[in-house]
Write an enzyme that holds these catalytic residues in place. Structure first.
Site, short mmCIF file in Angstrom:
data_model
loop_
_atom_site.label_atom_id
_atom_site.label_comp_id
_atom_site.label_asym_id
_atom_site.label_seq_id
_atom_site.Cartn_x
_atom_site.Cartn_y
_atom_site.Cartn_z
N ARG A 104 0.14 1.39 8.06
CA ARG A 104 1.61 1.44 8.50
C ARG A 104 1.47 2.13 10.41
O ARG A 104 0.51 2.88 10.79
CB ARG A 104 2.19 2.87 8.19
N THR B 273 5.78 3.30 14.97
CA THR B 273 7.07 2.22 14.69
C THR B 273 7.01 2.79 12.86
O THR B 273 8.46 2.66 12.68
CB THR B 273 7.23 0.79 15.20
N ASP C 248 -6.45 9.11 3.49
CA ASP C 248 -7.33 9.96 4.59
C ASP C 248 -8.59 10.80 3.44
O ASP C 248 -9.51 10.98 3.33
CB ASP C 248 -7.12 10.87 5.47
C1 PRP Z 1 0.35 5.09 3.38
C2 PRP Z 1 0.95 4.87 1.84
C3 PRP Z 1 1.69 3.95 1.42
C4 PRP Z 1 2.54 3.91 2.90
C5 PRP Z 1 3.54 4.69 2.98
O1 PRP Z 1 -0.79 3.55 3.54
O2 PRP Z 1 -0.47 4.58 0.95
O3 PRP Z 1 0.76 2.62 1.55
O4 PRP Z 1 1.73 5.13 3.89
O5 PRP Z 1 4.31 4.54 3.75
P1 PRP Z 1 5.43 3.68 3.81
O6 PRP Z 1 6.76 3.68 2.03
O7 PRP Z 1 6.26 4.93 4.87
O8 PRP Z 1 5.42 2.64 4.03
P2 PRP Z 1 -0.86 4.12 5.22
O9 PRP Z 1 -0.06 3.14 6.23
O10 PRP Z 1 -1.64 5.56 6.22
O11 PRP Z 1 -2.50 2.98 5.61
P3 PRP Z 1 -3.96 3.62 4.42
O12 PRP Z 1 -3.69 3.52 2.81
O13 PRP Z 1 -4.79 2.65 4.92
O14 PRP Z 1 -3.72 5.56 5.09
N1 URA Z 2 1.28 7.78 3.66
C1 URA Z 2 0.61 9.13 3.47
O1 URA Z 2 -0.37 8.35 2.87
N2 URA Z 2 1.54 9.74 2.90
C2 URA Z 2 2.85 10.02 3.26
O2 URA Z 2 3.23 11.32 3.09
C3 URA Z 2 3.19 9.85 3.98
C4 URA Z 2 2.51 7.83 3.87
#
Ligand code: PRP
Ligand code: URA
Length: 211
Positions: A106, A110, A205
Site C-alpha cells: 500500500r 495514496t 511489521d
Molecule cells: C497491509 C495488509 C493488506 C493491506 C490492507 O499490507 O496486509 O495487504 O495493508 O490495506 P488496504 O485494505 O487499505 O489495501 P501492506 O500494504 O502494509 O504490505 P505488507 O504486507 O508488505 O506489510
Molecule cells: N495494514 C495493516 O497492516 N494494518 C492496518 O490497520 C491497515 C492496513
C-alpha cells in the site's frame, strides 16, 4: 455501517487468540504463532461446506463405506507480505493445496495498492481459491488481488482476513459481490492513515519484526 455481506467466525479459541494478537505487548514470535493458529482454526470453519463423495476402504476388520472430499481442489493465495503469516496454518489443514503469491504493498501517501509480484498455479481457473491477508482496511489491496485472479481465470474466490474495517468490506462487497468474506472481527473504522481502529497495528511489521 449496515448491510455488509461478511461472515464473522466467533469460535471462542479464535476470539481468545485474537485478543492476544492485538496486544501491543505481544512480540514477534508469539504474534507469528498466534496468527498461524488462528489461520488454521479459520480454515477449519471456512471448509465446513466442502462437498463429500462416497468411497470405500478396507479396515483391518472389513470393508467400510466412507466419505472423502470431492469437487474442486483448493488454491491458497496469500497477499504479500502479511498474508504469508497465515499460509502454514491453512496448509496444516489443507496440505495438498497449491499456493499462489500476489505481491501488493500500500503506497503510504495514496493508500492505493502497488503490484510487484504475481505467481499463480497454472490451473488457477479450476481451483477453489482462498485469498488470505490478516488485514482488510480500505479494501484496495484485496480488490486488486481479486481483479488479478479473475483476469487469470479465477472464478470461485473466497477471502479470509483476520480483522476488517467496515469501509473495506463495503468496497469489496461492491466491487466483487460474488466473493464470500470471512473474518474474526469487524472493527470500528479506519483512522486518517488508513489503519484499522482498534486493529492490531501493521500486520506485516509485527510478523516480520520490521518497522
Ligand atoms: C497491509 C495488509 C493488506 C493491506 C490492507 O499490507 O496486509 O495487504 O495493508 O490495506 P488496504 O485494505 O487499505 O489495501 P501492506 O500494504 O502494509 O504490505 P505488507 O504486507 O508488505 O506489510
Ligand atoms: N495494514 C495493516 O497492516 N494494518 C492496518 O490497520 C491497515 C492496513
Amino acid at each position: 455501517m449496515t448491510d455488509l455481506k461478511i461472515n464473522v467466525i466467533n469460535h471462542p479459541l479464535i476470539q481468545h487468540k485474537l485478543t492476544f494478537i492485538r496486544d501491543i505487548e505481544t512480540g514477534t514470535k508469539e504474534f507469528r504463532e498466534l496468527l498461524e493458529e488462528i489461520a488454521m482454526l479459520m480454515a477449519y470453519e471456512i471448509t465446513r461446506e466442502l462437498p463429500l463423495e462416497d468411497t470405500e476402504v478396507t479396515t483391518p476388520v472389513g470393508p467400510c463405506r466412507c466419505k472423502r472430499l470431492s469437487g474442486k481442489k483448493i488454491g491458497v493465495i496469500p497477499i504479500l507480505r502479511a498474508g504469508l503469516g497465515m499460509v502454514n496454518g491453512v496448509l496444516k489443514l489443507i496440505p495438498a493445496a497449491k499456493v499462489g503469491h500476489v505481491g501488493l504493498y500500500r503506497d503510504p501517501d495514496t493508500l492505493t495498492p502497488v503490484e510487484y509480484y504475481c505467481k499463480l498455479p497454472t490451473d488457477v481457473h479450476e481451483r477453489e481459491l482462498v485469498i488470505i491477508d490478516p488485514m482488510l482496511a480500505t479494501g484496495g489491496s484485496v480488490v486488486a488481488a481479486i481483479d488479478l485472479l479473475k483476469r487469470n481465470g479465477g472464478k470461485n474466490i473466497k477471502l479470509m482476513c483476520l480483522v476488517v474495517a467496515p469501509e473495506g468490506v463495503k468496497v469489496v462487497n461492491d466491487a466483487h459481490p460474488d466473493v464470500e468474506i470471512y473474518t474474526a472481527a469487524v472493527d470500528e473504522r479506519l483512522n486518517d492513515h488508513g489503519y484499522i481502529v482498534p486493529g492490531l497495528g501493521d500486520a506485516g511489521d509485527r510478523i516480520f519484526g520490521t518497522k
